[in-house]
Design an enzyme around this catalytic site. Structure first.
Site, PDB file in Angstrom:
ATOM      1  N   CYS A 150       1.112  -1.257  -0.009  1.00  0.00           N
ATOM      2  CA  CYS A 150       0.159  -0.163  -0.070  1.00  0.00           C
ATOM      3  C   CYS A 150       0.890   1.120  -0.254  1.00  0.00           C
ATOM      4  CB  CYS A 150      -1.025   0.162   1.226  1.00  0.00           C
ATOM      5  SG  CYS A 150       0.132  -0.038   2.651  1.00  0.00           S
ATOM      6  N   HIS A 287      -2.160   1.296   7.002  1.00  0.00           N
ATOM      7  CA  HIS A 287      -2.460   1.339   5.637  1.00  0.00           C
ATOM      8  C   HIS A 287      -1.961   2.457   5.295  1.00  0.00           C
ATOM      9  CE1 HIS A 287      -4.109  -0.044   1.736  1.00  0.00           C
ATOM     10  NE2 HIS A 287      -5.134   0.895   2.163  1.00  0.00           N
ATOM     11  N   ASN A 308      -8.035   4.776  -2.435  1.00  0.00           N
ATOM     12  CA  ASN A 308      -7.432   3.422  -2.093  1.00  0.00           C
ATOM     13  C   ASN A 308      -6.732   2.619  -3.136  1.00  0.00           C
ATOM     14  OD1 ASN A 308      -6.920   1.364  -0.357  1.00  0.00           O
ATOM     15  ND2 ASN A 308      -8.991   0.992   0.447  1.00  0.00           N
TER      16      ASN A 308
END
Ligand SMILES: *[C@@H]1O[C@H](CO)[C@@H](O)[C@H](O)[C@H]1NC(C)=O
Length: 344
Positions: A150, A287, A308
């Site tokens: 991520c 994250h 995202n």
């Protein structure tokens, strides 16, 4: 007479009992089979297949628990956001966390690099809302798959933002180059990393090549130096946004897409589908995502617009709106704790 009628009554009651329990059995069987059907339909929709019947049964039980949780959540009225039976519906929350996040929280902040300059410190006027997608500074939603990188997607999205704002060219850059070639600081490909360390690598590497030239594989690979040699964009440096202050974060996001770290570990985040997300979540940052705007919803709730890297079937076409200006200084899910951006 009285005795006979009592006996009849008992027989009647007994028959009623059998009838009632068979009704219940039928209903249970029916529910189970419809849940099995739903699992089959879900598998077809998301192209999922399992090793064997044991794995399928295990996945079915997780799927069932998740569906029940999602439906009970959505059945409560007046929720500001909804969940859906999305592509992660056959994963327990624990395994989901392990495979889809990958932000390595600075475990000891005192050992991290000294506070950088903050070029937006004197910004006073910011627009009431901004959506960097509308200015062409955000590339389409990407999908990290089952790789904890991520942090690479977050850093690359912020770099794509400043590149577009500075040069007026929207170009999708290579996360795989970062995954394969970046060993700076905490960065370990699919095993996790930090956006700031990714920026350090990109500076040292003198840029990044395009997504097209060095496409995403979703697994750790050997650094392809030939591909990495043809840089499509560069950054001059990076700066950290002063921590734990959403007002400071706002000044930065008003000027460019910003890498932010959040706690995305909860089931509500896993199954988020639409609306302004208000938690449950903590501040255990795990994250990396990218704040690409902010605004105010119709009901007056202020939100951050966050890109995202879990594909377009998650959230609002791959995005999440997260509540902004909350009481806690860390921001919702810790969004104001460790944010940074590259400089041109
Ligand atoms: C902000 O303003 C102060 C006071 O005028 C000045 O010293 C500082 O350099 C300014 N910061 C930036 C990033 O321009």
């Amino acid at each position: 007479m009285a005795l006979i009628s009592t006996a009849r009554g008992l027989i009647f009651l007994a028959l009623l009992g059998i009838w009632a329990s068979s009704q219940a059995t039928c209903r249970t069987l029916h529910e189970a089979s419809s849940m099995l059907e739903r699992h089959e339909q879900w598998m077809a929709r998301y192209g999922r297949s399992y090793e064997d019947i044991t794995e399928k049964e295990m996945r079915f039980q997780i799927f069932k628990r998740n569906v029940e949780y999602i439906e009970s959540f959505n059945s409560v009225g007046n929720r500001p956001y909804k969940l859906s039976v999305n592509l992660f519906a056959d994963q327990s929350n624990e395994e989901f966390q392990a495979s889809h996040n990958g932000y390595k929280r600075t475990s000891n902040p005192s050992t991290s690099s000294p506070v950088t300059a903050f070029r937006y410190e004197n910004v006073t006027a910011v627009p009431s809302s901004i959506d960097w997608r509308k200015k062409g500074a955000v590339t389409p939603i990407k999908d990290q798959g089952r790789c904890g990188c991520c942090w690479a997607f977050s850093a690359v999205a912020a770099m794509e933002g400043i590149t577009s704002i500075t040069n007026g060219k929207s170009v999708s850059l290579s996360e795989q180059e970062v995954v394969d070639c970046d060993t700076s600081g905490e960065d370990q490909g699919c095993a996790g990393g930090l956006m700031d360390d990714a920026f350090k690598f990109i500076i040292q590497n003198k840029g990044l090549t395009t997504e097209e030239n060095y496409p995403y594989k979703g697994v750790d690979g050997t650094c392809n130096k030939n591909k990495a040699a043809s840089h499509a964009a560069t950054i001059a440096g990076y700066e950290d946004v002063p921590a734990n202050n959403e007002k400071e974060l706002l000044k930065a996001v008003a000027n460019q897409p910003v890498s932010v770290a959040i706690d995305a570990s909860g089931s509500d985040f896993q199954f988020y589908s639409s609306g302004v997300f208000t938690g449950e979540c903590g501040t255990e940052l795990d994250h990396g995502v990218t704040a690409v705007g902010y605004g105010t919803a119709e009901d007056g709730t202020k939100y951050w617009l966050v890109k995202n890297s879990w594909g377009t079937s998650w959230g609002e076409e791959g995005y999440i709106r997260m509540k902004r200006d909350i009481d806690a200084k860390e921001g919702l899910c810790g969004i104001a704790m460790e944010s940074s951006y590259p400089t041109a």
